[in-house]
Design a protein around this motif. Sequence first.
Motif, short mmCIF file in Angstrom:
data_model
loop_
_atom_site.label_atom_id
_atom_site.label_comp_id
_atom_site.label_asym_id
_atom_site.label_seq_id
_atom_site.Cartn_x
_atom_site.Cartn_y
_atom_site.Cartn_z
N GLY A 175 -2.29 -9.47 14.80
CA GLY A 175 -2.37 -9.18 16.29
C GLY A 175 -1.29 -9.76 17.27
N GLY A 176 -0.51 -10.83 16.83
CA GLY A 176 0.75 -11.19 17.51
C GLY A 176 1.81 -10.36 17.10
N ALA A 177 1.66 -9.75 16.10
CA ALA A 177 3.19 -8.89 15.45
C ALA A 177 3.77 -8.28 16.73
CB ALA A 177 2.81 -7.92 14.57
N GLU A 178 5.20 -8.27 16.83
CA GLU A 178 6.03 -7.64 17.63
C GLU A 178 6.44 -6.34 16.67
OE1 GLU A 178 9.12 -9.57 19.81
OE2 GLU A 178 7.48 -11.02 20.02
N VAL A 179 6.37 -5.16 17.21
CA VAL A 179 6.75 -3.69 16.41
C VAL A 179 7.57 -2.91 17.49
CG1 VAL A 179 6.05 -1.85 15.13
CG2 VAL A 179 4.48 -3.79 15.33
N LYS A 180 8.92 -2.85 16.84
CA LYS A 180 9.80 -1.93 17.36
C LYS A 180 10.09 -0.58 16.29
CE LYS A 180 11.98 -5.48 19.72
NZ LYS A 180 13.17 -6.13 19.91
N ILE A 181 10.11 0.70 17.01
CA ILE A 181 10.04 1.72 16.04
C ILE A 181 11.14 2.57 16.61
CG2 ILE A 181 9.04 3.73 15.12
CD1 ILE A 181 6.24 2.28 15.35
N ASP A 182 12.14 2.92 15.78
CA ASP A 182 13.19 3.86 16.18
C ASP A 182 12.74 5.25 15.15
OD1 ASP A 182 15.40 5.43 16.35
OD2 ASP A 182 16.75 3.85 16.20
N ARG A 183 12.15 6.18 15.81
CA ARG A 183 11.79 7.29 14.96
C ARG A 183 13.07 8.14 14.71
NH1 ARG A 183 9.18 11.48 18.25
NH2 ARG A 183 8.48 9.94 19.64
N ALA A 184 14.04 8.20 15.35
CA ALA A 184 15.30 9.09 14.75
C ALA A 184 16.00 8.36 13.62
CB ALA A 184 16.27 8.88 16.03
N SER A 185 15.90 7.33 13.63
CA SER A 185 16.51 6.50 12.05
C SER A 185 15.54 6.14 11.09
CB SER A 185 17.37 5.47 12.46
OG SER A 185 16.67 4.45 13.29
N ASN A 186 14.07 6.55 11.27
CA ASN A 186 13.02 6.31 10.51
C ASN A 186 13.21 4.76 10.26
OD1 ASN A 186 12.24 8.96 10.04
ND2 ASN A 186 14.00 9.06 8.51
N LEU A 187 13.29 3.93 11.34
CA LEU A 187 13.30 2.45 11.01
C LEU A 187 12.10 1.90 11.89
CD1 LEU A 187 15.03 0.04 10.00
CD2 LEU A 187 16.05 0.07 12.36
N VAL A 188 11.46 1.03 11.11
CA VAL A 188 10.24 0.28 11.81
C VAL A 188 10.81 -1.54 11.71
CG1 VAL A 188 7.81 -0.64 11.57
CG2 VAL A 188 8.53 1.67 11.25
N GLU A 189 10.86 -2.05 12.83
CA GLU A 189 11.22 -3.56 12.77
C GLU A 189 9.85 -4.31 13.11
OE1 GLU A 189 14.67 -4.44 15.23
OE2 GLU A 189 15.72 -2.93 14.10
N VAL A 190 9.48 -5.13 12.41
CA VAL A 190 8.43 -5.91 12.64
C VAL A 190 8.73 -7.38 12.57
CG1 VAL A 190 6.00 -6.53 11.70
CG2 VAL A 190 6.93 -4.29 11.58
N SER A 191 8.39 -8.25 13.68
CA SER A 191 8.12 -9.63 13.62
C SER A 191 6.74 -10.03 13.52
CB SER A 191 9.00 -10.12 15.03
OG SER A 191 8.76 -11.51 15.05
N SER A 192 6.68 -10.67 12.15
CA SER A 192 5.39 -11.07 11.87
C SER A 192 5.32 -12.25 10.67
CB SER A 192 4.59 -10.02 11.21
OG SER A 192 3.20 -10.14 10.84
N THR A 193 4.23 -12.84 10.60
CA THR A 193 4.10 -13.92 9.85
C THR A 193 3.39 -13.24 8.29
OG1 THR A 193 1.90 -14.55 10.53
CG2 THR A 193 3.96 -15.86 11.47
N GLN A 194 3.14 -12.01 8.38
CA GLN A 194 2.27 -11.43 7.07
C GLN A 194 3.60 -11.12 6.12
OE1 GLN A 194 -0.86 -10.98 6.50
NE2 GLN A 194 -1.06 -12.19 8.26
N PRO A 195 3.01 -10.87 4.98
CA PRO A 195 3.82 -10.89 3.80
C PRO A 195 4.38 -9.17 3.70
CG PRO A 195 1.93 -11.53 3.26
CD PRO A 195 1.79 -11.42 4.54
#
Length: 65
Positions: free
Chosen positions: A28-48
Amino acid sequence: MQQQFTVTGMTCGHCEAAITRAIKQIDGGAEVKIDRASNLVEVSSTQPREAIAAAIREEGYSVEA
């Protein structure tokens, strides 16, 4: 921990919302940034990394290693 994923199959804002929602269901605390044009998903999370990739795959998208 900052992680990057190459995700294919994202075509619209709904896709971005579905991926964000799937990740936030496992962290629930994850930060998600998505750049659809470059197919990139950046995630800041403690999950594996594999748990996040699995959540994205469950939404129907392909995640490259």
